[in-house]
Design a protein around this motif. Structure first.
Motif, PDB file in Angstrom:
ATOM      1  N   CYS A  28      30.303  24.398  -9.915  1.00  0.00           N
ATOM      2  CA  CYS A  28      30.598  25.615  -9.155  1.00  0.00           C
ATOM      3  C   CYS A  28      32.087  25.941  -9.219  1.00  0.00           C
ATOM      4  N   TYR A  29      32.390  27.209  -9.429  1.00  0.00           N
ATOM      5  CA  TYR A  29      33.763  27.698  -9.540  1.00  0.00           C
ATOM      6  C   TYR A  29      33.927  28.931  -8.656  1.00  0.00           C
ATOM      7  N   ALA A  30      35.164  29.185  -8.251  1.00  0.00           N
ATOM      8  CA  ALA A  30      35.453  30.420  -7.526  1.00  0.00           C
ATOM      9  C   ALA A  30      36.527  31.190  -8.275  1.00  0.00           C
ATOM     10  N   ILE A  31      36.345  32.500  -8.369  1.00  0.00           N
ATOM     11  CA  ILE A  31      37.324  33.374  -9.004  1.00  0.00           C
ATOM     12  C   ILE A  31      37.705  34.457  -7.998  1.00  0.00           C
ATOM     13  N   VAL A  38      39.278  26.791  -8.585  1.00  0.00           N
ATOM     14  CA  VAL A  38      39.467  28.144  -8.074  1.00  0.00           C
ATOM     15  C   VAL A  38      40.553  28.793  -8.909  1.00  0.00           C
ATOM     16  N   CYS A  39      40.338  30.021  -9.321  1.00  0.00           N
ATOM     17  CA  CYS A  39      41.285  30.693 -10.213  1.00  0.00           C
ATOM     18  C   CYS A  39      41.446  32.153  -9.818  1.00  0.00           C
ATOM     19  N   VAL A  57      49.267  28.533  -8.630  1.00  0.00           N
ATOM     20  CA  VAL A  57      47.890  28.980  -8.467  1.00  0.00           C
ATOM     21  C   VAL A  57      47.322  29.270  -9.854  1.00  0.00           C
ATOM     22  N   PRO A  58      46.244  28.626 -10.268  1.00  0.00           N
ATOM     23  CA  PRO A  58      45.644  28.921 -11.579  1.00  0.00           C
ATOM     24  C   PRO A  58      45.322  30.409 -11.693  1.00  0.00           C
ATOM     25  N   VAL A  59      45.643  30.992 -12.856  1.00  0.00           N
ATOM     26  CA  VAL A  59      45.503  32.437 -13.005  1.00  0.00           C
ATOM     27  C   VAL A  59      45.169  32.793 -14.444  1.00  0.00           C
ATOM     28  N   VAL A  60      44.366  33.851 -14.628  1.00  0.00           N
ATOM     29  CA  VAL A  60      44.109  34.406 -15.958  1.00  0.00           C
ATOM     30  C   VAL A  60      44.396  35.906 -15.904  1.00  0.00           C
ATOM     31  N   MET A  61      44.828  36.452 -17.045  1.00  0.00           N
ATOM     32  CA  MET A  61      45.087  37.880 -17.163  1.00  0.00           C
ATOM     33  C   MET A  61      43.840  38.561 -17.712  1.00  0.00           C
ATOM     34  N   THR A  62      43.417  39.640 -17.045  1.00  0.00           N
ATOM     35  CA  THR A  62      42.207  40.350 -17.448  1.00  0.00           C
ATOM     36  C   THR A  62      42.506  41.823 -17.708  1.00  0.00           C
ATOM     37  N   ASP A  63      41.541  42.494 -18.297  1.00  0.00           N
ATOM     38  CA  ASP A  63      41.652  43.914 -18.655  1.00  0.00           C
ATOM     39  C   ASP A  63      41.903  44.761 -17.400  1.00  0.00           C
ATOM     40  N   PRO A  64      42.870  45.678 -17.433  1.00  0.00           N
ATOM     41  CA  PRO A  64      43.130  46.512 -16.255  1.00  0.00           C
ATOM     42  C   PRO A  64      42.075  47.589 -16.007  1.00  0.00           C
ATOM     43  N   ASP A  65      41.194  47.815 -16.970  1.00  0.00           N
ATOM     44  CA  ASP A  65      40.275  48.954 -16.870  1.00  0.00           C
ATOM     45  C   ASP A  65      38.847  48.580 -16.468  1.00  0.00           C
ATOM     46  N   SER A  75      33.219  42.631 -10.221  1.00  0.00           N
ATOM     47  CA  SER A  75      32.247  41.772 -10.894  1.00  0.00           C
ATOM     48  C   SER A  75      32.539  41.681 -12.392  1.00  0.00           C
ATOM     49  N   ASP A  76      32.942  42.805 -12.984  1.00  0.00           N
ATOM     50  CA  ASP A  76      33.293  42.783 -14.412  1.00  0.00           C
ATOM     51  C   ASP A  76      34.534  41.939 -14.647  1.00  0.00           C
ATOM     52  N   ARG A  77      35.491  42.007 -13.736  1.00  0.00           N
ATOM     53  CA  ARG A  77      36.705  41.188 -13.861  1.00  0.00           C
ATOM     54  C   ARG A  77      36.358  39.701 -13.755  1.00  0.00           C
ATOM     55  N   ILE A  78      35.449  39.378 -12.826  1.00  0.00           N
ATOM     56  CA  ILE A  78      34.996  38.003 -12.667  1.00  0.00           C
ATOM     57  C   ILE A  78      34.336  37.500 -13.950  1.00  0.00           C
ATOM     58  N   MET A  79      33.526  38.344 -14.566  1.00  0.00           N
ATOM     59  CA  MET A  79      32.831  37.953 -15.787  1.00  0.00           C
ATOM     60  C   MET A  79      33.820  37.680 -16.915  1.00  0.00           C
ATOM     61  N   GLU A  80      34.815  38.551 -17.076  1.00  0.00           N
ATOM     62  CA  GLU A  80      35.809  38.303 -18.123  1.00  0.00           C
ATOM     63  C   GLU A  80      36.565  37.009 -17.852  1.00  0.00           C
TER      64      GLU A  80
END
Length: 248
Positions: free
Chosen positions: A7-10, A50-51, A68-76, A81-86
């Motif tokens: 289990c993970y949290a985003i 957790v990220c 804090v663990p972090v990822v860069m995602t698409d701004p659009d 939910s789409d951001r979580i999926m990416e």
């Protein structure tokens, strides 16, 4: 029942906000708001990681500063939910993983909430979970408060901005109304399906994204809670959250 899958949290954290630009960076007791959300979610022993998932370099850099663990995602992305999926794809999560979507504007998040969302996944049939609590009839009148009705097994039958169920007979006037609390956990396979589908007819009518899942015959298990939560929507909400933060 089987054991829990990984289990993970985003935590989605966008910079742009109509009512509060830069909200994830808002200072609360000397730390950015996203830090408090992360710290409270990360205290759940059932979560492997957790990220933060952001679309902005300022938030990304601040997350690195605060470890804090972090990822860069698409701004659009059209939705969180789409951001979580990416983010899940960037992190390379297992197909059998469960992903918890933690709202990034609840710095006083109850530490028990992530656990309540993931515990049902020991049942292999559970695909998506969310939360609800009992409210009174007056509160249920508010269309900004989304209501849900459940089956005998605890699965959502419908979500609506309307007051559901409709009470036709006066002797049933004390029926409980259930307020939907917008925290979710998904099996990664269900999240992938969800984000691949176009907005559904009922979703477009009610402006409720979760109806897309029900219309696609993906069940949502509703966990009952006393949790009320408090989201920071505007700068003036910071003054309201501070007393809660000091009491935690």
């Amino acid at each position: 029942m089987s054991s829990l899958p990984p289990c993970y949290a985003i935590i989605p954290a966008r910079y742009q906000s109509h009512r509060f630009p830069g909200k994830p960076l808002a200072d609360i007791l000397g730390k950015p708001m996203f830090y408090w959300v992360y710290e409270r979610a990360a205290s759940c022993p059932l979560l492997k990681k957790v990220c933060l998932a952001t679309d902005d370099r300022r938030i990304y850099d601040a997350a690195e500063k605060w470890n804090v663990p972090v990822v860069m995602t698409d701004p659009d992305h059209p939705s969180g939910s789409d951001r979580i999926m990416e983010a899940a794809e960037i992190l390379g999560l297992e197909d059998e993983a469960v992903v918890v979507n933690i709202q990034g504007d609840e710095p006083a998040l109850d530490r028990n909430m992530p656990g309540k969302l993931v515990e049902p996944f020991s049942n292999p049939s559970i695909q998506v979970t969310t939360l609800a609590r009992i409210i009174d009839a007056r509160q249920a009148e508010n269309p900004d408060r989304v209501k849900v009705v459940r089956s005998s097994e605890g699965n959502a039958l419908y979500f609506s901005r309307s007051k559901i169920p409709y009470i036709r007979d006066a002797d049933l006037a004390h029926t409980d109304y259930l307020l939907h609390i917008g925290l979710y956990a998904y099996r990664l396979t269900a999240l992938r399906t969800f984000t691949s589908l176009p907005p559904s007819p009922l979703e477009k009518i009610e402006k409720l994204e979760q109806l897309r899942l029900l219309e696609a015959d993906i069940s949502i298990h509703v966990v009952m809670t006393d949790y009320q939560g408090f989201g920071v929507d505007r700068p003036e909400d910071l003054d309201l959250i501070l007393p809660q933060m000091r009491d935690l």
